[in-house]
Design a protein around this motif. Structure first.
Motif, PDB file in Angstrom:
ATOM      1  N   ARG A 166       0.845  -1.204   0.000  1.00  0.00           N
ATOM      2  CA  ARG A 166       0.000   0.000   0.000  1.00  0.00           C
ATOM      3  C   ARG A 166       0.880   1.253   0.000  1.00  0.00           C
ATOM      4  O   ARG A 166       0.645   2.190  -0.749  1.00  0.00           O
ATOM      5  CB  ARG A 166      -0.919  -0.037   1.224  1.00  0.00           C
ATOM      6  CG  ARG A 166      -2.133   0.833   1.035  1.00  0.00           C
ATOM      7  CD  ARG A 166      -3.106   0.710   2.158  1.00  0.00           C
ATOM      8  NE  ARG A 166      -3.939  -0.477   2.058  1.00  0.00           N
ATOM      9  CZ  ARG A 166      -4.206  -1.295   3.049  1.00  0.00           C
ATOM     10  NH1 ARG A 166      -3.651  -1.094   4.238  1.00  0.00           N
ATOM     11  NH2 ARG A 166      -5.005  -2.322   2.889  1.00  0.00           N
ATOM     12  N   ASN A 167       1.929   1.238   0.839  1.00  0.00           N
ATOM     13  CA  ASN A 167       2.857   2.383   0.868  1.00  0.00           C
ATOM     14  C   ASN A 167       3.507   2.598  -0.488  1.00  0.00           C
ATOM     15  O   ASN A 167       3.609   3.727  -0.974  1.00  0.00           O
ATOM     16  CB  ASN A 167       3.986   2.125   1.881  1.00  0.00           C
ATOM     17  CG  ASN A 167       3.605   2.609   3.263  1.00  0.00           C
ATOM     18  OD1 ASN A 167       2.650   3.356   3.420  1.00  0.00           O
ATOM     19  ND2 ASN A 167       4.351   2.178   4.267  1.00  0.00           N
ATOM     20  N   ALA A 168       3.956   1.482  -1.104  1.00  0.00           N
ATOM     21  CA  ALA A 168       4.635   1.584  -2.405  1.00  0.00           C
ATOM     22  C   ALA A 168       3.676   2.153  -3.439  1.00  0.00           C
ATOM     23  O   ALA A 168       4.043   3.023  -4.236  1.00  0.00           O
ATOM     24  CB  ALA A 168       5.145   0.208  -2.830  1.00  0.00           C
TER      25      ALA A 168
ATOM     26  N   THR B  79       5.525   8.873  12.299  1.00  0.00           N
ATOM     27  CA  THR B  79       6.281   9.627  11.291  1.00  0.00           C
ATOM     28  C   THR B  79       5.577   9.437   9.959  1.00  0.00           C
ATOM     29  O   THR B  79       5.454   8.304   9.492  1.00  0.00           O
ATOM     30  CB  THR B  79       7.719   9.068  11.157  1.00  0.00           C
ATOM     31  OG1 THR B  79       8.286   9.017  12.452  1.00  0.00           O
ATOM     32  CG2 THR B  79       8.562   9.918  10.234  1.00  0.00           C
ATOM     33  N   THR B  80       5.089  10.519   9.409  1.00  0.00           N
ATOM     34  CA  THR B  80       4.370  10.393   8.134  1.00  0.00           C
ATOM     35  C   THR B  80       4.549  11.645   7.285  1.00  0.00           C
ATOM     36  O   THR B  80       4.759  12.725   7.819  1.00  0.00           O
ATOM     37  CB  THR B  80       2.870  10.122   8.373  1.00  0.00           C
ATOM     38  OG1 THR B  80       2.242   9.977   7.096  1.00  0.00           O
ATOM     39  CG2 THR B  80       2.176  11.242   9.132  1.00  0.00           C
ATOM     40  N   THR B  81       4.496  11.448   5.962  1.00  0.00           N
ATOM     41  CA  THR B  81       4.520  12.610   5.065  1.00  0.00           C
ATOM     42  C   THR B  81       3.165  12.743   4.377  1.00  0.00           C
ATOM     43  O   THR B  81       2.996  13.564   3.495  1.00  0.00           O
ATOM     44  CB  THR B  81       5.614  12.427   3.987  1.00  0.00           C
ATOM     45  OG1 THR B  81       5.395  11.185   3.334  1.00  0.00           O
ATOM     46  CG2 THR B  81       7.009  12.501   4.567  1.00  0.00           C
ATOM     47  N   LYS B  82       2.209  11.893   4.779  1.00  0.00           N
ATOM     48  CA  LYS B  82       0.891  11.920   4.124  1.00  0.00           C
ATOM     49  C   LYS B  82      -0.082  12.744   4.958  1.00  0.00           C
ATOM     50  O   LYS B  82      -0.048  12.667   6.198  1.00  0.00           O
ATOM     51  CB  LYS B  82       0.349  10.489   3.971  1.00  0.00           C
ATOM     52  CG  LYS B  82       1.267   9.611   3.161  1.00  0.00           C
ATOM     53  CD  LYS B  82       0.776   8.180   3.152  1.00  0.00           C
ATOM     54  CE  LYS B  82       1.855   7.259   2.623  1.00  0.00           C
ATOM     55  NZ  LYS B  82       1.565   5.849   2.867  1.00  0.00           N
ATOM     56  N   SER B  83      -0.985  13.454   4.254  1.00  0.00           N
ATOM     57  CA  SER B  83      -1.912  14.321   4.990  1.00  0.00           C
ATOM     58  C   SER B  83      -2.838  13.509   5.891  1.00  0.00           C
ATOM     59  O   SER B  83      -3.183  13.931   6.988  1.00  0.00           O
ATOM     60  CB  SER B  83      -2.724  15.154   4.009  1.00  0.00           C
ATOM     61  OG  SER B  83      -3.359  14.289   3.095  1.00  0.00           O
TER      62      SER B  83
HETATM   63  P1  ADP Z   1       1.874   6.283   6.721  1.00  0.00           P
HETATM   64  O1  ADP Z   1       1.693   5.397   5.558  1.00  0.00           O
HETATM   65  O2  ADP Z   1       0.643   6.429   7.550  1.00  0.00           O
HETATM   66  O3  ADP Z   1       2.510   7.598   6.381  1.00  0.00           O
HETATM   67  P2  ADP Z   1       4.054   4.547   7.347  1.00  0.00           P
HETATM   68  O4  ADP Z   1       4.728   4.227   8.621  1.00  0.00           O
HETATM   69  O5  ADP Z   1       3.514   3.391   6.609  1.00  0.00           O
HETATM   70  O6  ADP Z   1       2.907   5.545   7.683  1.00  0.00           O
HETATM   71  O7  ADP Z   1       5.037   5.313   6.391  1.00  0.00           O
HETATM   72  C1  ADP Z   1       5.815   6.350   6.905  1.00  0.00           C
HETATM   73  C2  ADP Z   1       6.364   7.198   5.789  1.00  0.00           C
HETATM   74  O8  ADP Z   1       7.372   6.501   5.069  1.00  0.00           O
HETATM   75  C3  ADP Z   1       5.369   7.586   4.737  1.00  0.00           C
HETATM   76  O9  ADP Z   1       4.606   8.719   5.122  1.00  0.00           O
HETATM   77  C4  ADP Z   1       6.249   7.884   3.538  1.00  0.00           C
HETATM   78  O10 ADP Z   1       6.746   9.187   3.603  1.00  0.00           O
HETATM   79  C5  ADP Z   1       7.431   6.969   3.754  1.00  0.00           C
HETATM   80  N1  ADP Z   1       7.334   5.790   2.862  1.00  0.00           N
HETATM   81  C6  ADP Z   1       6.856   4.582   3.176  1.00  0.00           C
HETATM   82  N2  ADP Z   1       6.948   3.754   2.121  1.00  0.00           N
HETATM   83  C7  ADP Z   1       7.478   4.468   1.108  1.00  0.00           C
HETATM   84  C8  ADP Z   1       7.836   4.180  -0.264  1.00  0.00           C
HETATM   85  N3  ADP Z   1       7.630   2.972  -0.795  1.00  0.00           N
HETATM   86  N4  ADP Z   1       8.370   5.175  -0.988  1.00  0.00           N
HETATM   87  C9  ADP Z   1       8.577   6.395  -0.472  1.00  0.00           C
HETATM   88  N5  ADP Z   1       8.266   6.725   0.802  1.00  0.00           N
HETATM   89  C10 ADP Z   1       7.729   5.792   1.589  1.00  0.00           C
END
Ligand code: ADP
Length: 487
Positions: free
Chosen positions: A390-392, A439-443
């Motif tokens: 999902r992150n990817a 720690t997150t970069t998503k809104s």
């Molecule tokens: P969330 O998905 O709620 O932000 P996660 O712990 O899953 O929390 O992810 C933390 C952060 O790691 C994300 O906000 C993103 O910035 C970074 N990240 C995770 N997976 C990837 C990826 N495949 N490519 C780039 N950044 C990623």
């Protein structure tokens, strides 16, 4: 199909009369005429025959060759007759020659017409044989039931008999409603005589003698020239497996949601416990120090010291509550068994497809299914993998050709490696920070996915690391220790 075509081809070539061309055809005409003159000479023993014995030469040439050789045969017959047979006069000779020319041409035309008809009938036979072969193949593989006007089974294809678990000939005469619950030909006939039949409950439920239910879709076609016996053909599609797969995917999705809720709560509690531990310990130490100072102040001080003791007790209790909460959330019963990575990933395919569809991302899997046993709690491992995928997928949505690849390779004694790679921006800055909770970069992100994932992998004795992918983005690698061979 190839076999069928070559068989009909053989039939065609056997039944087609050979056509001679070129010098062979002209030689044939000459030989046929010579043979007829020989015949004519033999017939002279019993009487006088002029042009009649020549007819076979015209027929044979017309049947085996084209126009030119046939006209040559006619011409040779006339020339031979004029030269060899003494006639009563010129008029007689010319009239007989003219008559033979006309009769010869008519015979030749009849022969050619017959040949054309013959060729056409062979072609038709070949076309019909081809269509028949297609129909036979379809009927051998597609479940079709032929019904009479009363909705009783007339015939079943072998595939239909296999699907319903009945003996084809014995099923003849039984109402189709015996095999498909709620089927009523009269009502269905009113709805749609040709096309899909709407089931009262969405899908038709088939009955097998072994009690196993079938989920079916039915398509009916009424025979164009329905005889009294054969009225309609019902094409049956078995949806049981697809339905079961959908149900399994739904179940898995539900389980993953529940597991995610518990895991994220546990992670939050662990983070809280970790973060609050230090201020709570510091507060306890300060209280102890104040208590000692106040106790020296005599009677009033002793009373204040007791109050401080109570405050200290409350702080310790708060710490204990948070610890207990964390234990409660993380101490669920773990069932770690030997599992195949390929099988766990297979189950997740519908979930991957959904993630890909929602975000417009291509998700590929390249999973080696040899030597892929690991010790795992199935749903937890699946949860970890879904988080990474999902992150990817989230990371690549802005790319022109967004792609996520899930690779699996056996590492022999060292276990099995699953890598989730993408062509997104990759991870910049402090790599380890992304594994920290919150720690997150998503809104709308909670920043718990990666910390939960790492906890799960480490609880299995594995490791989760991140690096750069050849695709240009991030590559998350899960190394799982090797499991035993399952039976
Ligand atoms: P969330 O998905 O709620 O932000 P996660 O712990 O899953 O929390 O992810 C933390 C952060 O790691 C994300 O906000 C993103 O910035 C970074 N990240 C995770 N997976 C990837 C990826 N495949 N490519 C780039 N950044 C990623």
């Amino acid at each position: 199909m190839t076999g069928t075509r070559s068989a009909s081809e053989k039939l065609f070539s056997m039944a087609t009369v050979r056509t001679y061309r070129g010098w062979k055809a002209y030689l044939l005409a000459v030989l046929a005429v010579l043979a007829c003159f020989t015949l004519r000479a033999a017939l002279e023993l019993i009487g006088h025959f002029y042009y009649l014995p020549m007819v076979p030469a015209v027929v044979v040439t017309a049947m085996l060759a084209r126009r030119g050789p046939t006209l040559l045969a006619i011409a040779l017959c006339i020339a031979g007759n004029v030269a060899l047979v003494a006639r009563e006069g010129l008029v007689d000779t010319v009239v007989n020659a003219g008559l033979f020319l006309v009769v010869g041409c008519v015979i030749a035309e009849i022969c050619w017409a017959q040949r054309r008809m013959h060729r056409r009938s062979i072609e038709l036979t070949r076309t019909l044989a081809g269509r028949n072969a297609v129909l036979d193949t379809v009927l051998a593989t597609v479940p079709v039931v032929i019904l009479d006007r009363e909705g009783r089974v007339r015939r079943l294809t072998p595939a239909a008999a296999g699907l319903f678990g009945v003996d084809g000939p014995r099923a003849a005469g039984r109402p189709f409603a015996d095999l498909v619950h709620g089927f009523d030909l009269a009502r269905q006939g009113e709805q749609a005589s040709n096309g899909p039949l709407e089931a009262p409950t969405g899908h038709w439920i088939g009955r097998r003698p072994d009690g196993r239910p079938l989920v079916l879709s039915l398509q009916m076609g009424v025979m164009p020239e329905a005889s009294e016996e054969d009225y309609a053909a019902v094409c049956v599609t078995d949806l049981t497996e697809a339905e079961t797969a959908t149900e399994r995917a739904r179940d898995l999705d539900l389980q993953l949601h529940q597991v995610w809720r518990l895991n994220s709560l546990g992670e939050m509690a662990a983070t809280l416990a970790h973060e609050l531990n230090q201020p709570l310990s510091a507060a306890t130490t300060y209280l102890q120090a104040s208590q000692r100072d106040i106790e020296r102040a005599g009677l009033i001080g002793q009373s204040a010291a007791r109050t401080l003791e109570l405050a200290k007790g409350q702080i310790l209790r708060a710490g204990a509550i948070i610890r207990r909460m964390r234990e409660m959330l993380t101490s669920g019963k773990r069932t770690v068994v030997d599992e195949r990575i390929s099988s766990m990933i297979d189950d997740l395919r519908p979930a991957f497809a959904l993630i890909g569809r929602e975000r417009g991302v291509e998700i590929r899997t390249v999973i080696a299914n040899n030597d892929d046993f690991v010790r795992a709690e199935r749903i937890q491992f699946q949860q970890a993998l879904i988080n990474l995928v999902r992150n990817a997928a989230d990371a690549v949505t802005a790319r022109a050709n967004p792609v996520v690849v899930i690779r699996g390779e056996a590492l022999g004694e060292e276990g099995y490696r699953v890598t989730v790679e993408d062509n997104g921006p990759g991870i910049s800055g402090d790599i380890e920070s992304i594994f920290r909770p919150m720690t997150t970069t998503k809104s709308s992100g909670m920043g718990l996915g990666l910390s939960v994932t790492r906890t799960i992998v480490e609880n299995h004795g594995g490791t989760l690391t991140v690096g750069r992918s050849d695709l240009g983005g991030a590559a998350f690698t899960v190394d799982m220790p090797r499991g035993g061979e399952a039976p």
